[in-house]
Scaffold this active site. Structure first.
Site, PDB file in Angstrom:
ATOM      1  CE1 TYR A 130       8.738  23.462  -7.950  1.00 55.07           C
ATOM      2  CE2 TYR A 130      10.663  22.644  -9.121  1.00 55.07           C
ATOM      3  CZ  TYR A 130       9.384  22.445  -8.622  1.00 55.07           C
ATOM      4  OH  TYR A 130       8.775  21.233  -8.777  1.00 55.07           O
ATOM      5  CD  GLU A 160       6.851  21.256  -5.914  1.00 52.12           C
ATOM      6  OE1 GLU A 160       6.797  20.915  -7.109  1.00 52.12           O
ATOM      7  OE2 GLU A 160       5.842  21.668  -5.291  1.00 52.12           O
TER       8      GLU A 160
END
Length: 403
Positions: free
Chosen positions: A116, A204
């Site tokens: 992530y 993101e």
């Protein structure tokens, strides 16, 4: 402002981040040919792996069945037919779900490990911060709850930006090895650059993945296969390309309508509409409605001026929500005098036509004159009553809705 995944992937690709080939389709008939195209560009062969993903502004697509792996033109067509003919329902959508109008068909990749990676603003330190985890591919909120030690945060200098040594150290901390380190660090640097240049509020990549070793990439290849970008609305005046990516069909129609009249409106799930002048007062109004057992249906700030046009449109927007069973108006007359706003409320209520209870609370400059205007209009607006103070108004609207 939000954009679709395929648009976020394009921004990353333009910044030099490696992204698997992908094409957007809006018709079932295009799915087979696009599948052949993307697997061909990726060199995956005739029956290569591809992924079909619904393009909506909501998460939970995979669990809802709106992300499907396919290995043939026929499977791609079937997946497209399902997604374009059904509404997607997930914990992040309204109960009725979202209509899917666009699909991303992208080349599939073998995944050895998921990570992530994101950048957002840390208001506590007043800096942008790079957030990373070796547990990618799932909701980062769940990772933070279950294993907070798996979250790494790296502050970014407001002038110098993200430094190469920071990115490399973070790559090592995440467990990247060999040539993966340089690839991961380069992606971090590119993401940080895009974040600043495009006035993002969040950028993101989830997941950032490493492929298994191959002859071309002995240490595997680091790729971004999903992305999410949000942007600062106040900076869109200098972001023409970003502004052009806006998809109004993904937004709440009432919120879009409110923007045209410079009203701050956010739809909620209750049944008591709120029309207030001032954001802080609007928050207090929702709080006191909750305190007396009611459920606010919206946040609506008509602004300090609160013109008759704004009040009228505010009423129309509130009443367009079929869930609204009552409306509370809470006005503090500061910039705008209470007698003027009271007349605006009366005129607007007459024009719109009220069939649900309407409770009005006024306070501030010329409040007595304003209350007289409301009292005189009582016969013409039978569903209207006034509150002597904020608590009294909240009690009355809650009681009216409950009754």
């Amino acid at each position: 402002m939000k954009i679709h995944e395929h648009q976020a992937r394009q921004l990353l690709a333009d910044a030099g981040v490696p992204v698997p080939p992908g094409v957007v389709v809006e018709s079932v008939d295009d799915a087979a040919s696009v599948y052949k195209r993307v697997v061909g560009e990726a060199g995956l062969g005739e029956k290569g792996l591809a992924v079909v993903k619904a393009q909506v502004h909501a998460g939970g697509r995979g669990k809802a069945g709106f992300v499907k792996l396919v290995r043939s033109p026929e499977e791609a067509t079937e997946a497209a037919r399902f997604m374009l003919s059904n509404r997607m329902v997930s914990p992040q959508t309204p109960p009725e779900g979202l209509e899917v109008k666009q699909l991303l068909i992208a080349a599939g990749v073998d995944i050895a490990k998921e990570y992530y990676l994101a950048i957002t603003t840390d208001r506590a330190t007043r800096r942008n911060v790079l957030i990373a985890s070796s547990e990618g591919g799932v909701e980062i909120e769940q990772v933070a709850h279950d294993n907070p030690d798996a979250i790494i945060k790296e502050p970014i200098h407001p002038v110098a930006g993200l430094q190469a040594h920071q990115a490399r150290r973070l790559a090592f901390d995440l467990g990247f090895k060999g040539k993966q380190v340089g690839q991961a660090a380069s992606i971090m640097m590119a993401l940080a650059k895009v974040f600043v240049e495009k006035d993002c509020t969040i950028a993101e990549i989830n997941p950032l993945i490493v492929t298994p070793p191959s002859s071309e990439y002995p240490d595997g290849r680091v790729l971004a296969i999903d992305a999410k970008f949000n942007f600062d609305d106040n900076a869109l005046f200098r972001q023409d390309r970003v502004k052009a990516m806006f998809d109004p069909t993904e937004e709440n129609p009432a919120e879009m309508r409110a923007k045209k009249f410079d009203l701050s409106y956010i739809a909620l799930e209750g049944n008591i509409g709120c029309l207030v002048n001032g954001a802080g007062l609007a928050m207090s109004t929702m709080d006191i409605i909750k305190h007396y057992g009611g459920q606010p249906a919206n946040f609506l700030d008509v602004g300090g001026g609160a013109s008759e046009e704004a009040v009228t449109e505010g009423f129309r927007i509130i009443l367009s929500d079929s869930a609204v069973k009552g409306v509370m108006v809470n006005i503090f007359g500061g910039i705008m005098r209470c007698d003027i706003i009271a007349q605006a409320i009366v005129n607007a209520a007459k024009e719109v036509g009220f069939e649900v209870p309407l409770v009005v609370r006024l306070e501030g400059t010329n409040v007595e004159e304003g209350r007289k205007i409301l009292e005189q209009a009582q016969a013409e607006i039978p569903t209207m009553q006034t509150g002597t103070d904020l608590a009294d108004a909240a009690k009355k609207v809650c009681a009216a809705v409950a009754g």
